[in-house]
Enzyme design. Structure first.
Site, PDB file in Angstrom:
ATOM      1  N   GLU A 176       0.851  -1.188   0.000  1.00  0.00           N
ATOM      2  CA  GLU A 176       0.000   0.000   0.000  1.00  0.00           C
ATOM      3  C   GLU A 176       0.888   1.239   0.000  1.00  0.00           C
ATOM      4  O   GLU A 176       2.060   1.193   0.390  1.00  0.00           O
ATOM      5  CB  GLU A 176      -0.906   0.027   1.231  1.00  0.00           C
ATOM      6  CG  GLU A 176      -2.004  -1.011   1.208  1.00  0.00           C
ATOM      7  CD  GLU A 176      -2.922  -0.944   2.410  1.00  0.00           C
ATOM      8  OE1 GLU A 176      -3.893  -1.715   2.439  1.00  0.00           O
ATOM      9  OE2 GLU A 176      -2.676  -0.123   3.323  1.00  0.00           O
TER      10      GLU A 176
ATOM     11  N   PHE B 257       2.689  -4.384  -6.504  1.00  0.00           N
ATOM     12  CA  PHE B 257       1.400  -3.708  -6.490  1.00  0.00           C
ATOM     13  C   PHE B 257       1.384  -2.734  -5.324  1.00  0.00           C
ATOM     14  O   PHE B 257       1.771  -3.084  -4.206  1.00  0.00           O
ATOM     15  CB  PHE B 257       0.249  -4.705  -6.318  1.00  0.00           C
ATOM     16  CG  PHE B 257       0.092  -5.681  -7.452  1.00  0.00           C
ATOM     17  CD1 PHE B 257      -0.228  -5.248  -8.723  1.00  0.00           C
ATOM     18  CD2 PHE B 257       0.262  -7.035  -7.239  1.00  0.00           C
ATOM     19  CE1 PHE B 257      -0.374  -6.145  -9.776  1.00  0.00           C
ATOM     20  CE2 PHE B 257       0.120  -7.945  -8.271  1.00  0.00           C
ATOM     21  CZ  PHE B 257      -0.202  -7.506  -9.551  1.00  0.00           C
ATOM     22  N   GLU B 258       0.943  -1.515  -5.574  1.00  0.00           N
ATOM     23  CA  GLU B 258       0.810  -0.502  -4.526  1.00  0.00           C
ATOM     24  C   GLU B 258      -0.601   0.077  -4.577  1.00  0.00           C
ATOM     25  O   GLU B 258      -0.975   0.735  -5.540  1.00  0.00           O
ATOM     26  CB  GLU B 258       1.843   0.617  -4.721  1.00  0.00           C
ATOM     27  CG  GLU B 258       3.284   0.208  -4.505  1.00  0.00           C
ATOM     28  CD  GLU B 258       3.697   0.263  -3.030  1.00  0.00           C
ATOM     29  OE1 GLU B 258       2.863   0.693  -2.202  1.00  0.00           O
ATOM     30  OE2 GLU B 258       4.835  -0.106  -2.731  1.00  0.00           O
ATOM     31  N   GLN B 259      -1.375  -0.196  -3.544  1.00  0.00           N
ATOM     32  CA  GLN B 259      -2.745   0.273  -3.442  1.00  0.00           C
ATOM     33  C   GLN B 259      -2.800   1.471  -2.495  1.00  0.00           C
ATOM     34  O   GLN B 259      -2.221   1.438  -1.414  1.00  0.00           O
ATOM     35  CB  GLN B 259      -3.635  -0.844  -2.882  1.00  0.00           C
ATOM     36  CG  GLN B 259      -4.997  -0.415  -2.379  1.00  0.00           C
ATOM     37  CD  GLN B 259      -5.880   0.180  -3.467  1.00  0.00           C
ATOM     38  OE1 GLN B 259      -6.007  -0.388  -4.553  1.00  0.00           O
ATOM     39  NE2 GLN B 259      -6.474   1.332  -3.194  1.00  0.00           N
TER      40      GLN B 259
ATOM     41  N   PHE C 205      -0.862   1.301  -8.243  1.00  0.00           N
ATOM     42  CA  PHE C 205       0.323   1.159  -9.094  1.00  0.00           C
ATOM     43  C   PHE C 205       0.603  -0.314  -9.342  1.00  0.00           C
ATOM     44  O   PHE C 205       0.476  -1.150  -8.438  1.00  0.00           O
ATOM     45  CB  PHE C 205       1.549   1.790  -8.429  1.00  0.00           C
ATOM     46  CG  PHE C 205       2.845   1.455  -9.114  1.00  0.00           C
ATOM     47  CD1 PHE C 205       3.289   2.195 -10.195  1.00  0.00           C
ATOM     48  CD2 PHE C 205       3.625   0.385  -8.687  1.00  0.00           C
ATOM     49  CE1 PHE C 205       4.480   1.878 -10.838  1.00  0.00           C
ATOM     50  CE2 PHE C 205       4.811   0.059  -9.317  1.00  0.00           C
ATOM     51  CZ  PHE C 205       5.241   0.811 -10.406  1.00  0.00           C
TER      52      PHE C 205
END
Length: 858
Positions: A261, A336-338, A269
């Site tokens: 995150e 993955f970046e939330q 992302f």
């Protein structure tokens, strides 16, 4: 959005509308259809997360015992699932790996694993038929415990893969082996989930100032000792990493996902990141395949209307991160970046964002990853095979390391290399390379003519030129420099000795029994642990501040500065008769040689009763913690003292310290942080009365500002160059930072801070721009940067000029006490073994430092 994903551009406006609509919809409890595909049926014997937990995913943050229970229940009921515990955390929480595939594959899983592992063995891989080989996908969630959407999405992934029915899921499971690591950091995850659940209101509060959205220090990002586990994939210093990497190398996956995150005002992302910040050892084909996989993520996120971006902000340079570690091993790492809700609901510039919404994005890209794996299966398998079939093109043919004066650090280096399936050999004969002596039996060779040659280069190489000057993480991590172990890059053929099949700890010995006393050198990494154990059992120790020759069993031996003595004359109240037995135990445990001395009269140098043997105080340490203190740096000190020295460390927050009686402590540790709230006069009085104050990195600012040390911090000159475009401001300012590089210092082994070091130079790690002015009395600066200090990593010419020939460590008196300032972090990330001794010397020998240039007063 970007030309490599052209079909999403015309949907941006619609996606923004859907983002707000769906976020609003998910404020309350959401139906299963919000998360799960509805074009399949689900096996009713597999309980949904809501049925098992008693609440819907996203309503609460799952706690670890519930997560473990649910995964065990699925494994019990599903013939598609196998569950393994691959380790335990420091807080004794289980680390799980769930293997999901078709029942047929699971019944033959050992052969599938062996065949897949053969892909990385060039002598076997050519004969493998990848047309019918399952692909292996590793799904890793929430290495940062307070980035919780990943872990909660893993629960949905486990349910979907176990319960979904139909031809599509059957085909996926026939062609894929899926490894789910649901919570990489259980200790941090539990700390965070307990906080947000305990502070959740029935009427969700989205105000960013809410207590729920602002967890207490140190926060859930870190593990038990406040380490960022996403920086430990390469050097594996923690149990979470050691167990996970063992499983990684058993499988050698083709895709590894790393679910994180970021700040709440962003979107989502996925990689690729910034191409210019990819490590040069990573093949271009890796980036191409990452882009192909990215199209599946874009398609899936388009369908649910989520905003996203790529090729910004994040890089693939440091091989110690989860999404980059696979890239040097024929695997595709995907970050993955939330955008984080941090709690259950948060106001953002994109509208209110719910926890359920963040979970949904992570689960959606879990499914898109699996879809890409199935569609690109053979291409990814063939890529991994060809990756390992390529040969080393570097002029370096092997690395030789070893020797020095500390076999323990060589042992730990060897452990790490062998954990990564890197072949290590003994040197066949004594070698002299680059003017360094490498003896058979204590030195080793790592040839690059082996499958892991790229990883070997990534571990050993020094690099000082870069395509880009900005780094998301450190720019240098060369192992021999981290460990301060002699090594050589060999560009000629070298005869190999025996290949290592074991790596036994280098035990020490007790050489001769003595009624007079014993001495031991300060060379071994674990010498401080042995010293503290002796102090704890009541033995008084002294340290040699001058060299001498001792009369020992079989003759004489020269002993250098920093040698420790335990004599009967100084220990008349202790049980000296039982000392030999204790030393036998410590020698084996700590790799220390203890020498029985026959007489206190020495052939040369100081005698054992000389006043040049200074008494060593038993360290009684206090470290300041809490808000404004960097948890990483403080945790590194805690971990070092607690797990490697067995030294109890009192930790207290700054406000608590201001109310405490400090008389019971003789050592005060200030790691990186802002200490403006610390009561100045209280600390001055304590130091003046004989305390040792150790200040590291930017804690030096406070010590200097309060007049506790005479050092002066250089002013960084303003930028007076020609005007630059506004668009380049962030890049320019970022390049002026030292994000993490290796530098060389001159070290004085005759100074108490330098005791136990053999060479006159040392590699140190620096990640700050605190530069000290030269001091008047050079005897108080045991470490000084060389004239050409850069060893490896990125630094601007301006910063290099500011750094050269300046002090790295300064030790001065303040009243009866000592103040030791260290501009660099000697305990960085637990793998910087080479400089731990500097910090420990300050603790054990700080009070023995003679007065020279003084601080604000005598």
């Amino acid at each position: 959005m970007k030309n490599h994903l052209p079909k999403i551009t015309h949907r941006k406006r619609f996606a923004a509308f859907l983002f707000l609509l769906l976020a609003h919809f998910s404020f309350g409890q959401v139906p299963n259809s919000y998360y799960l595909p509805q074009n399949v049926s689900y096996d009713p014997k597999i309980p949904t997360p809501q049925q098992y937990l008693g609440y819907q995913v996203g309503d609460w943050h799952i706690q670890h015992d519930a997560l473990v229970g649910y995964f065990k229940k699925i494994a019990e009921l599903s013939n598609r699932v196998q569950l393994t515990e691959y380790g335990r955390t420091y807080e004794n929480r289980p680390l799980l790996l769930m293997t999901v595939s078709s029942p047929k594959n699971l019944s033959n899983i050992d052969k599938i694993k062996a065949d897949h592992h053969a892909l990385v063995e060039p002598e076997k891989s050519a004969s493998l038929d990848t047309k019918n080989m399952p692909i292996v996908v590793w799904m890793g969630y929430s290495v940062h415990g307070n980035e919780a959407s990943g872990t909660n999405a893993s629960v949905l992934a486990a349910y979907y893969l176990a319960a979904a029915q139909g031809a599509e899921i059957d085909s996926l499971l026939n062609e894929t082996v899926i490894l789910i690591d649901p919570r990489i950091n259980p200790d941090g995850g539990e700390r965070f989930s307990s906080w947000v659940n305990a502070n959740k209101s029935q009427n969700l509060v989205s105000d960013p100032n809410s207590r729920e959205l602002n967890e207490m220090w140190p926060g859930g990002r870190y593990n038990h000792y406040w380490f960022d586990l996403n920086r430990d994939w390469l050097y594996t210093q923690h149990p979470e990493s050691k167990g996970r990497i063992q499983k990684y190398h058993e499988w050698k996956p083709n895709i590894l996902t790393d679910h994180h995150e970021m700040g709440p005002n962003s979107s989502f992302f996925f990689q690729p990141g910034i191409p210019a910040r990819t490590h040069p050892l990573t093949p271009k084909k890796n980036i191409d395949l990452t882009e192909k996989i990215g199209k599946f993520h874009a398609e899936a996120l388009d369908k649910i209307g989520s905003l996203y971006f790529t090729k910004e902000g994040y890089d693939d340079f440091y091989y110690g991160k989860g999404s980059t570690f696979p890239d040097v091993q024929g695997c595709i790492g995907i970050l993955f970046e939330q955008a984080s809700s941090r709690g259950h609901l948060q106001e953002t510039q994109n509208g209110n964002m719910s926890f359920a919404f963040t979970v949904r994005n992570q689960f959606t890209t879990t499914l898109s990853t699996l879809k890409s794996a199935r569609n690109l299966r053979q291409e990814l398998l063939d890529y991994q095979r060809s990756f390992y079939q390529e040969k080393n093109a570097s002029p370096v043919q092997s690395y030789v390391f070893g020797g020095g004066n500390d076999p323990v650090k060589v042992w730990e280096m060897t452990r790490i290399l062998r954990q990564h399936e890197i072949d290590v050999y003994e040197v066949a004969k004594d070698e002299t390379l680059d003017g360094k002596s490498f003896k058979k039996g204590t030195s080793f060779v790592v040839p690059l003519n082996q499958p892991q040659y790229r990883l070997i280069q990534g571990i050993f190489e020094k690099r000082t030129t870069f395509e880009d000057s900005l780094f998301y993480d450190i720019s240098a991590w060369s192992m021999p420099h981290c460990f301060n172990v002699p090594y050589s890059e060999v560009k000629m053929p070298l005869t190999l000795g025996t290949k290592l099949t074991a790596n036994d700890f280098p035990k020490g010995k007790v050489i001769g029994k003595s009624a007079y006393g014993y001495v031991f050198e300060w060379n071994s990494y674990f010498a401080p642990r042995a010293a503290y154990e002796l102090q704890k059992k009541g033995y008084k120790l002294k340290v040699a501040t001058e060299p001498f020759t001792g009369v020992i069993e079989g003759g004489t031996k020269e002993f250098s500065y920093g040698t420790i003595e335990i004599t009967a004359g100084s220990n008349q109240q202790a049980n000296f008769e039982s000392l030999n037995t204790l030393l036998q135990t410590l020698a084996e445990r700590d790799g220390v040689n203890f020498y029985g001395v026959k007489t206190g009269l020495t052939p040369t140098g100081i005698d054992l009763g000389s006043s040049y043997f200074a008494p060593i105080r038993q360290p009684k340490a206090l470290m300041l913690t809490g808000y404004n203190v960097n948890p990483n740096d403080a945790g590194e000190t805690w971990h070092l003292l607690d797990t490697r020295v067995n030294l109890p460390l009192t930790m207290a927050d700054i406000t608590q310290t201001n109310r405490m009686n400090l008389e019971k402590y003789n050592t005060l540790i200030l790691s990186s942080g802002d200490y403006s709230a610390l009561e100045e006069e209280k600390i001055k009085t304590w130091v003046r009365n004989g305390g040792v104050l150790i200040a590291m990195t930017d804690a030096v600012n406070w010590v200097v500002a309060k007049g506790l040390s005479p050092v002066k911090i250089k002013a960084i000159p303003a930028d007076t160059s020609a005007p630059k475009p506004y668009a380049l401001a962030e890049r320019y300012k970022g390049a002026q930072q030292i994000g993490g590089a290796i530098f060389q210092v001159k070290i004085d082994p005759t100074h108490p801070i330098g005791y136990g070091f053999k060479e006159n130079t040392l590699s140190v790690f620096r990640d700050n721009t605190i530069f000290l002015e030269k001091i008047k009395d050079p005897y108080n600066a045991p470490l000084i940067y060389t004239n050409e200090p850069l060893v490896s990593g990125y630094v601007t010419e301006r910063n290099k000029k500011l750094l050269k020939n300046t002090p790295s460590v300064v030790a001065t008196s303040f009243g009866a006490g000592k103040v030791i300032v260290m501009t660099d972090n000697p305990n960085f990330r637990a793998f910087w073994y080479g400089t731990n001794k500097l910090f420990l010397n300050a603790m054990f020998f700080g009070s023995t430092i003679l007065s020279g240039v003084r601080g604000g007063e005598d």
